[in-house]
Scaffold this active site. Structure first.
Site, mmCIF file in Angstrom:
data_model
loop_
_atom_site.group_PDB
_atom_site.id
_atom_site.type_symbol
_atom_site.label_atom_id
_atom_site.label_comp_id
_atom_site.label_asym_id
_atom_site.label_seq_id
_atom_site.Cartn_x
_atom_site.Cartn_y
_atom_site.Cartn_z
ATOM 1 N N LYS A 1 5.999 -10.940 -3.630
ATOM 2 C CA LYS A 1 5.108 -11.812 -2.850
ATOM 3 C C LYS A 1 5.244 -13.286 -3.266
ATOM 4 C CE LYS A 1 1.716 -8.163 -1.932
ATOM 5 N NZ LYS A 1 0.265 -7.838 -1.896
ATOM 6 N N GLU B 1 7.588 -0.014 7.595
ATOM 7 C CA GLU B 1 7.724 -1.325 6.946
ATOM 8 C C GLU B 1 9.194 -1.703 6.745
ATOM 9 O OE1 GLU B 1 3.407 -0.826 4.714
ATOM 10 O OE2 GLU B 1 5.223 -0.781 3.494
ATOM 11 N N ARG C 1 4.472 3.228 -6.611
ATOM 12 C CA ARG C 1 3.047 2.853 -6.779
ATOM 13 C C ARG C 1 2.666 2.928 -8.262
ATOM 14 N NH1 ARG C 1 0.297 0.631 -2.269
ATOM 15 N NH2 ARG C 1 -1.497 0.967 -3.614
ATOM 16 N N ASN D 1 -0.983 -10.592 -5.863
ATOM 17 C CA ASN D 1 -0.726 -9.532 -6.844
ATOM 18 C C ASN D 1 0.759 -9.151 -6.971
ATOM 19 O OD1 ASN D 1 -0.566 -8.195 -4.441
ATOM 20 N ND2 ASN D 1 -2.152 -6.682 -4.887
ATOM 21 N N TYR E 1 0.567 -6.703 8.425
ATOM 22 C CA TYR E 1 -0.677 -6.218 7.804
ATOM 23 C C TYR E 1 -1.729 -5.800 8.845
ATOM 24 C CZ TYR E 1 0.769 -7.361 3.059
ATOM 25 O OH TYR E 1 1.413 -7.385 1.838
ATOM 26 N N PHE F 1 -10.623 -9.401 3.935
ATOM 27 C CA PHE F 1 -9.630 -10.298 3.341
ATOM 28 C C PHE F 1 -8.415 -10.520 4.233
ATOM 29 C CE2 PHE F 1 -8.952 -5.976 1.719
ATOM 30 C CZ PHE F 1 -7.622 -5.759 2.061
ATOM 31 N N HIS G 1 4.311 -5.855 -3.167
ATOM 32 C CA HIS G 1 3.815 -4.851 -2.221
ATOM 33 C C HIS G 1 4.550 -3.549 -2.488
ATOM 34 C CE1 HIS G 1 2.687 -2.965 1.607
ATOM 35 N NE2 HIS G 1 3.942 -2.551 1.673
HETATM 36 N N1 UDP Z 1 -6.097 -7.632 -1.000
HETATM 37 C C1 UDP Z 1 -6.981 -8.672 -1.189
HETATM 38 N N2 UDP Z 1 -8.275 -8.389 -1.540
HETATM 39 C C2 UDP Z 1 -8.728 -7.114 -1.701
HETATM 40 C C3 UDP Z 1 -7.827 -6.041 -1.510
HETATM 41 C C4 UDP Z 1 -6.529 -6.338 -1.156
HETATM 42 O O1 UDP Z 1 -6.612 -9.838 -1.040
HETATM 43 O O2 UDP Z 1 -9.924 -6.921 -2.020
HETATM 44 C C5 UDP Z 1 -4.703 -7.913 -0.622
HETATM 45 C C6 UDP Z 1 -3.723 -7.684 -1.774
HETATM 46 O O3 UDP Z 1 -2.680 -8.655 -1.662
HETATM 47 C C7 UDP Z 1 -3.221 -6.288 -1.462
HETATM 48 C C8 UDP Z 1 -3.145 -6.316 0.061
HETATM 49 O O4 UDP Z 1 -4.310 -7.053 0.438
HETATM 50 O O5 UDP Z 1 -1.979 -6.034 -2.067
HETATM 51 C C9 UDP Z 1 -3.180 -4.958 0.744
HETATM 52 O O6 UDP Z 1 -4.306 -4.241 0.285
HETATM 53 P P1 UDP Z 1 -4.187 -2.699 -0.111
HETATM 54 O O7 UDP Z 1 -5.567 -2.163 -0.245
HETATM 55 O O8 UDP Z 1 -3.261 -2.019 0.830
HETATM 56 O O9 UDP Z 1 -3.564 -2.768 -1.595
HETATM 57 P P2 UDP Z 1 -2.119 -2.342 -2.119
HETATM 58 O O10 UDP Z 1 -1.651 -1.163 -1.300
HETATM 59 O O11 UDP Z 1 -1.222 -3.545 -1.967
HETATM 60 O O12 UDP Z 1 -2.331 -1.982 -3.571
HETATM 61 MG MG MG Z 2 -1.467 -0.965 0.750
#
Ligand code: UDP
Ligand code: MG
Length: 139
Positions: free
Chosen positions: A11, A128, A87, A114, A51, A59, A117
């Site tokens: 990212k 994706e 993961r 974070n 997304y 968010f 992805h």
């Molecule tokens: N995200 C955020 N705030 C939150 C949760 C998620 O900004 O409270 C963002 C973060 O960049 C995350 C992405 O949205 O990676 C997608 O969220 P998801 O719950 O799918 O998390 P991931 O699968 O990436 O762990």
């Molecule tokens: Mg996710």
């Protein structure tokens, strides 16, 4: 459906901090093979589409802005049990909750920025990967 492939993005925060090399090293050392890769930048429109599943979450707007704020590295990765193992390698969404030694624990700045992805299912890994790569770009 391929159960041995996943999709990742490095990212904008991680690219800006020069973590591409460190993150790719961790990915390779964990046994993932790179099937496809590109260095690119999402438009706000493309990030919104990528997304779309998070459209209703609070968010979403911030996430779309952030993910289109700078270049990213997109890749398809191959390994047995790729989705689940990747993961595990990246750790929890919130880096303060991520296990020691995970990519997010080491490289992520915040829950939004974070570092990486990782697809959450074989079905989404397929969708994706198809978002970024044609058949001719996979090796
Ligand atoms: N995200 C955020 N705030 C939150 C949760 C998620 O900004 O409270 C963002 C973060 O960049 C995350 C992405 O949205 O990676 C997608 O969220 P998801 O719950 O799918 O998390 P991931 O699968 O990436 O762990
Ligand atoms: Mg996710």
């Amino acid at each position: 459906m391929a159960t041995n492939r996943t999709f990742t993005m490095i990212k904008p925060d991680a690219v800006e901090n020069n973590y591409i090399g460190g993150i790719l090293k961790m990915i390779n050392e964990a046994g993932f093979r790179i099937v496809a890769m590109k260095y690119t930048k999402l438009s706000a429109e493309a990030a919104g589409k990528f997304y779309e599943i998070h459209k209703e979450r609070p968010f979403y707007g911030e996430l779309v802005n952030y993910m289109s704020s700078g270049p990213i590295v997109a890749a398809i990765l191959e390994k047995e049990n790729a989705v689940a193992d990747f993961r595990t390698l990246i750790g929890a969404t919130d880096p303060t909750k991520a296990d020691e030694g995970t990519i997010r624990k080491i490289y992520a700045k915040s829950i939004a920025a974070n570092a990486v992805h990782g697809s959450d299912s074989d079905e989404n890994a397929q969708i994706e990967g198809d978002f970024y790569f044609s058949k001719l770009e996979r090796f």
